[in-house]
Enzyme design. Structure first.
Site, mmCIF file in Angstrom:
data_model
loop_
_atom_site.group_PDB
_atom_site.id
_atom_site.type_symbol
_atom_site.label_atom_id
_atom_site.label_comp_id
_atom_site.label_asym_id
_atom_site.label_seq_id
_atom_site.Cartn_x
_atom_site.Cartn_y
_atom_site.Cartn_z
ATOM 1 N N LYS A 18 35.477 19.388 -8.323
ATOM 2 C CA LYS A 18 36.164 18.215 -8.871
ATOM 3 C C LYS A 18 37.474 18.617 -9.553
ATOM 4 C CE LYS A 18 32.672 17.083 -11.516
ATOM 5 N NZ LYS A 18 31.764 18.198 -11.194
ATOM 6 N N ARG A 93 29.727 9.654 -16.314
ATOM 7 C CA ARG A 93 28.504 10.389 -15.981
ATOM 8 C C ARG A 93 27.249 9.586 -16.252
ATOM 9 N NH1 ARG A 93 29.322 16.620 -16.104
ATOM 10 N NH2 ARG A 93 31.531 16.686 -16.508
ATOM 11 N N ARG A 132 32.892 31.656 -11.231
ATOM 12 C CA ARG A 132 34.128 31.037 -11.720
ATOM 13 C C ARG A 132 34.677 31.793 -12.927
ATOM 14 N NH1 ARG A 132 33.970 24.900 -12.878
ATOM 15 N NH2 ARG A 132 32.079 25.481 -13.973
ATOM 16 N N ARG A 165 33.107 30.570 -18.705
ATOM 17 C CA ARG A 165 32.701 29.506 -19.617
ATOM 18 C C ARG A 165 31.304 29.777 -20.155
ATOM 19 N NH1 ARG A 165 34.069 23.986 -16.392
ATOM 20 N NH2 ARG A 165 31.979 23.498 -17.132
ATOM 21 N N ARG A 176 22.350 21.856 -16.067
ATOM 22 C CA ARG A 176 23.441 20.909 -15.773
ATOM 23 C C ARG A 176 23.169 20.174 -14.457
ATOM 24 N NH1 ARG A 176 28.297 24.887 -16.074
ATOM 25 N NH2 ARG A 176 29.450 23.183 -15.101
HETATM 26 P P1 AP5 Z 1 35.647 23.506 -9.955
HETATM 27 O O1 AP5 Z 1 36.796 22.817 -9.294
HETATM 28 O O2 AP5 Z 1 35.876 24.081 -11.307
HETATM 29 O O3 AP5 Z 1 34.355 22.545 -9.912
HETATM 30 P P2 AP5 Z 1 33.938 21.315 -10.805
HETATM 31 O O4 AP5 Z 1 33.265 20.328 -9.928
HETATM 32 O O5 AP5 Z 1 35.102 20.835 -11.619
HETATM 33 O O6 AP5 Z 1 32.854 22.019 -11.721
HETATM 34 P P3 AP5 Z 1 32.514 21.919 -13.252
HETATM 35 O O7 AP5 Z 1 31.476 22.969 -13.469
HETATM 36 O O8 AP5 Z 1 33.738 22.018 -14.123
HETATM 37 O O9 AP5 Z 1 31.917 20.501 -13.350
HETATM 38 P P4 AP5 Z 1 31.054 19.927 -14.442
HETATM 39 O O10 AP5 Z 1 31.131 18.483 -14.132
HETATM 40 O O11 AP5 Z 1 29.707 20.511 -14.555
HETATM 41 O O12 AP5 Z 1 31.782 20.435 -15.793
HETATM 42 P P5 AP5 Z 1 32.766 19.732 -16.828
HETATM 43 O O13 AP5 Z 1 33.754 20.718 -17.245
HETATM 44 O O14 AP5 Z 1 33.213 18.405 -16.362
HETATM 45 O O15 AP5 Z 1 35.128 24.660 -8.960
HETATM 46 C C1 AP5 Z 1 34.041 25.502 -9.321
HETATM 47 C C2 AP5 Z 1 34.259 26.906 -8.730
HETATM 48 O O16 AP5 Z 1 34.240 26.836 -7.309
HETATM 49 C C3 AP5 Z 1 35.612 27.536 -9.100
HETATM 50 O O17 AP5 Z 1 35.475 28.911 -9.261
HETATM 51 C C4 AP5 Z 1 36.505 27.218 -7.892
HETATM 52 O O18 AP5 Z 1 37.492 28.198 -7.741
HETATM 53 C C5 AP5 Z 1 35.492 27.251 -6.748
HETATM 54 N N1 AP5 Z 1 35.801 26.288 -5.680
HETATM 55 C C6 AP5 Z 1 36.314 25.042 -5.830
HETATM 56 N N2 AP5 Z 1 36.440 24.432 -4.618
HETATM 57 C C7 AP5 Z 1 35.974 25.333 -3.698
HETATM 58 C C8 AP5 Z 1 35.836 25.273 -2.264
HETATM 59 N N3 AP5 Z 1 36.183 24.193 -1.570
HETATM 60 N N4 AP5 Z 1 35.315 26.365 -1.654
HETATM 61 C C9 AP5 Z 1 34.935 27.472 -2.376
HETATM 62 N N5 AP5 Z 1 35.059 27.574 -3.729
HETATM 63 C C10 AP5 Z 1 35.567 26.508 -4.381
HETATM 64 O O19 AP5 Z 1 31.731 19.446 -18.044
HETATM 65 C C11 AP5 Z 1 31.192 20.506 -18.809
HETATM 66 C C12 AP5 Z 1 30.271 19.929 -19.863
HETATM 67 O O20 AP5 Z 1 31.021 19.059 -20.738
HETATM 68 C C13 AP5 Z 1 29.118 19.058 -19.342
HETATM 69 O O21 AP5 Z 1 27.983 19.816 -18.964
HETATM 70 C C14 AP5 Z 1 28.836 18.161 -20.556
HETATM 71 O O22 AP5 Z 1 28.115 18.853 -21.536
HETATM 72 C C15 AP5 Z 1 30.238 17.925 -21.109
HETATM 73 N N6 AP5 Z 1 30.871 16.718 -20.525
HETATM 74 C C16 AP5 Z 1 31.994 16.662 -19.753
HETATM 75 N N7 AP5 Z 1 32.267 15.408 -19.405
HETATM 76 C C17 AP5 Z 1 31.307 14.616 -19.983
HETATM 77 C C18 AP5 Z 1 31.047 13.231 -19.966
HETATM 78 N N8 AP5 Z 1 31.816 12.367 -19.303
HETATM 79 N N9 AP5 Z 1 29.962 12.782 -20.652
HETATM 80 C C19 AP5 Z 1 29.163 13.627 -21.342
HETATM 81 N N10 AP5 Z 1 29.349 14.969 -21.393
HETATM 82 C C20 AP5 Z 1 30.418 15.469 -20.706
#
Ligand code: AP5
Length: 222
Positions: A18, A93, A132, A165, A176
């Site tokens: 994402k 979410r 990552r 992270r 998660r």
């Molecule tokens: P990346 O692009 O970083 O993936 P992502 O989907 O953004 O993954 P996240 O782990 O950041 O998502 P998340 O939703 O769990 O975390 P968030 O930070 O929002 O890619 C991942 C890896 O794969 C990278 O190394 C990249 O290089 C590689 N990659 C990407 N595309 C690829 C491809 N096509 N092929 C191969 N490799 C690839 O949230 C973190 C925490 O914050 C949550 O757990 C929660 O506690 C809190 N939080 C955030 N938002 C909310 C909300 N709205 N409500 C409540 N709590 C929240």
């Protein structure tokens, strides 16, 4: 550049790509990239009250309570009323978050135009997340095997030492994924029923994913 506001959701499990794709969409359509995960990590890094509260939930793989995230999003959207639209990465979410977003956009005479769902098999998600590495300074994201920086452990863009992270350890990632399935995956049906869900294979290389996302958007944003 879009002729009217464009609001795009990027949905998918942790590690689906994402953040990677949201940056590209934001640049291509000149819209604001809103990552609630990045915003929360900024608060944690600043040591603010919100950050201290959020950190506990994040480090165990839970969602931060809707009220806290909602306050943060409301403040941001109110302060950026003039934006040409947004790409939402990691929001909403829960159904409560979805309702808030709808209300906030309605105030601005906007609505969610499209919900893009990145489909990636579970076996690949864990490998992606545990490999990552992120830049704590500029937010650039790498992967030790598939997208390594030019110099190991150092950000190409700004030279800062890359970090893993706190919530990217395998045990937290499993939690998660569970939380995603329970609270967030049900939103897909809601957007499907509204006729704005587009599913894209997220298990191909990032350039190909981006190409397919643009194709899935069709004339939206043109
Ligand atoms: P990346 O692009 O970083 O993936 P992502 O989907 O953004 O993954 P996240 O782990 O950041 O998502 P998340 O939703 O769990 O975390 P968030 O930070 O929002 O890619 C991942 C890896 O794969 C990278 O190394 C990249 O290089 C590689 N990659 C990407 N595309 C690829 C491809 N096509 N092929 C191969 N490799 C690839 O949230 C973190 C925490 O914050 C949550 O757990 C929660 O506690 C809190 N939080 C955030 N938002 C909310 C909300 N709205 N409500 C409540 N709590 C929240």
């Amino acid at each position: 550049m879009v002729s009217r506001a464009l609001d795009v959701l990027l949905l998918g499990p942790p590690g689906a790509g994402k953040g990677t794709q949201a940056k590209r969409i934001a640049a291509a359509f000149e819209v604001l990239h809103i990552s609630t995960g990045d915003m929360l990590r900024d608060e944690v890094a600043k040591g603010s009250g919100l950050g201290q509260e959020a950190k506990e939930y994040m480090n165990r793989g839970d969602l931060v309570p809707d009220a806290l995230v909602g306050k943060m999003l409301t403040k941001l959207l109110h302060s950026r009323r003039g934006a040409l639209g947004c790409v939402y990465d990691g929001y909403p979410r829960t159904t409560a978050q979805e309702a808030l977003l709808e209300d906030l956009l309605a105030e601005l005479n906007r609505r969610v135009d499209v919900a893009l769902y990145l489909d990636v098999p579970d076996r690949e998600l864990l490998a992606r997340i545990t490999g990552r590495r992120s830049c704590p300074s500029c937010g650039a994201v790498y992967h030790v095997a598939t997208q390594p920086p030019r110099t190991e452990g150092v950000c190409d863009a700004c030279g800062t030492t890359l970090v893993q992270r706190d919530d990217d350890k395998a045990a937290v990632v499993r939690e998660r994924l569970k939380v995603y399935r329970k609270h967030t995956a049900p939103l897909l049906k809601l957007y499907e029923d509204r006729g704005i869900l587009r599913e894209v294979d997220g298990a191909v290389n990032p350039d190909e994913v981006f190409k397919r996302l643009r194709e899935a958007m069709g004339s939206i944003g043109k």
